[in-house]
Design a protein around this motif. Structure first.
Motif, PDB file in Angstrom:
ATOM      1  N   LEU A  59      43.789  41.173  44.373  1.00 35.32           N
ATOM      2  CA  LEU A  59      42.623  39.794  43.762  1.00 35.32           C
ATOM      3  C   LEU A  59      44.398  39.065  43.593  1.00 35.32           C
ATOM      4  N   TYR A  60      44.076  37.398  43.402  1.00 32.51           N
ATOM      5  CA  TYR A  60      45.218  36.602  42.755  1.00 32.51           C
ATOM      6  C   TYR A  60      44.511  35.887  42.226  1.00 32.51           C
ATOM      7  N   ALA A  61      45.125  35.432  40.947  1.00 35.84           N
ATOM      8  CA  ALA A  61      45.410  34.241  40.566  1.00 35.84           C
ATOM      9  C   ALA A  61      44.958  33.083  40.718  1.00 35.84           C
ATOM     10  N   ASP A  62      44.771  31.817  40.628  1.00 38.73           N
ATOM     11  CA  ASP A  62      45.062  30.451  41.998  1.00 38.73           C
ATOM     12  C   ASP A  62      46.262  30.157  41.826  1.00 38.73           C
ATOM     13  N   SER A  63      46.834  30.627  40.263  1.00 39.01           N
ATOM     14  CA  SER A  63      48.400  30.022  40.021  1.00 39.01           C
ATOM     15  C   SER A  63      49.385  30.802  40.462  1.00 39.01           C
ATOM     16  N   VAL A  64      49.150  31.845  41.602  1.00 42.72           N
ATOM     17  CA  VAL A  64      49.796  32.731  41.711  1.00 42.72           C
ATOM     18  C   VAL A  64      50.064  33.041  43.212  1.00 42.72           C
ATOM     19  N   LYS A  65      48.620  32.717  43.905  1.00 39.67           N
ATOM     20  CA  LYS A  65      48.544  33.053  44.736  1.00 39.67           C
ATOM     21  C   LYS A  65      49.482  32.095  46.037  1.00 39.67           C
ATOM     22  N   GLY A  66      50.093  32.783  47.449  1.00 33.50           N
ATOM     23  CA  GLY A  66      50.633  32.562  48.163  1.00 33.50           C
ATOM     24  C   GLY A  66      51.886  32.206  47.601  1.00 33.50           C
ATOM     25  N   ARG A  67      52.337  33.044  46.081  1.00 32.55           N
ATOM     26  CA  ARG A  67      53.137  33.268  45.953  1.00 32.55           C
ATOM     27  C   ARG A  67      53.763  34.355  45.390  1.00 32.55           C
ATOM     28  N   PHE A  68      52.960  34.890  44.768  1.00 29.27           N
ATOM     29  CA  PHE A  68      53.419  36.259  44.798  1.00 29.27           C
ATOM     30  C   PHE A  68      52.496  37.835  45.752  1.00 29.27           C
ATOM     31  N   THR A  69      53.018  38.387  45.371  1.00 33.40           N
ATOM     32  CA  THR A  69      52.434  39.980  46.593  1.00 33.40           C
ATOM     33  C   THR A  69      52.360  40.570  45.651  1.00 33.40           C
ATOM     34  N   ILE A  70      51.164  41.214  45.848  1.00 30.55           N
ATOM     35  CA  ILE A  70      51.441  43.033  45.222  1.00 30.55           C
ATOM     36  C   ILE A  70      50.594  43.957  45.344  1.00 30.55           C
ATOM     37  N   SER A  71      51.445  45.433  45.507  1.00 33.59           N
ATOM     38  CA  SER A  71      51.602  46.381  46.718  1.00 33.59           C
ATOM     39  C   SER A  71      51.103  47.550  45.774  1.00 33.59           C
TER      40      SER A  71
END
Length: 122
Positions: A59-71
Motif C-alpha cells: 500500500l502507498y499513500a497517493d502523495s508518494v506513489k510512484g516515488r517511494f518503494t517499500i521492500s
C-alpha cells in the motif's frame, strides 16, 4: 530492547533520494506487516507505505506513489523505504511500524520505532 530501530534519515535537496531502513527484533508475533508513517509538528501521523509478510501486497499513500518503494528482507528482519524525487513536503519524522494487518490506520500497528528525521530543502 527496542523492537524497531530506524536509520537513514538526513538532510537532502529536492529531487534527491534517500533510503530508510528499519530493523525489527523481539516482536511477539510472527509474519508481521511492516509499514512506514510520517509526522510533522502539529499534524496527525500519516500512513506512507506498508507491505505484508510475503511482500506481494503493498500500500502507498497517493502523495508518494510512484516515488517511494517499500521492500523487506525477512531473513534480516528488516524493511526498507526507498524515497526518490523527494519534495520539501516530504519533510517529516518517519516512523517504522509493525502490526498484524495491512491497513492505513495507525491503530492497526502495535510496535513503533523512535523515528528518524527526513528534511528536504527546496
Amino acid at each position: 530492547q527496542v523492537p524497531l530501530v530506524e536509520s537513514g534519515g538526513g538532510l537532502v535537496q529536492a529531487g534527491d533520494s534517500l533510503r530508510l531502513s528499519c530493523a525489527a527484533s523481539g516482536l511477539t508475533f510472527s509474519r508481521p506487516v511492516m509499514a512506514w508513517f510520517r509526522q510533522v509538528p502539529g499534524k496527525e501521523r500519516e500512513f506512507v507505505s506498508g507491505l505484508n509478510w510475503s511482500g506481494d501486497s503493498t500500500l502507498y499513500a497517493d502523495s508518494v506513489k510512484g516515488r517511494f518503494t517499500i521492500s523487506r528482507d525477512n531473513a534480516a528482519n528488516s524493511v526498507t523505504l526507498q524515497m526518490n524525487s523527494l519534495k520539501p513536503e516530504d519533510t517529516a519524522v518517519y516512523y517504522c511500524a509493525a502490526g498484524r494487518l495491512l491497513l492505513r490506520n495507525r491503530g492497526s500497528y502495535g510496535y513503533w520505532g523512535q523515528g528518524t528525521q527526513v528534511t528536504v530543502s527546496s
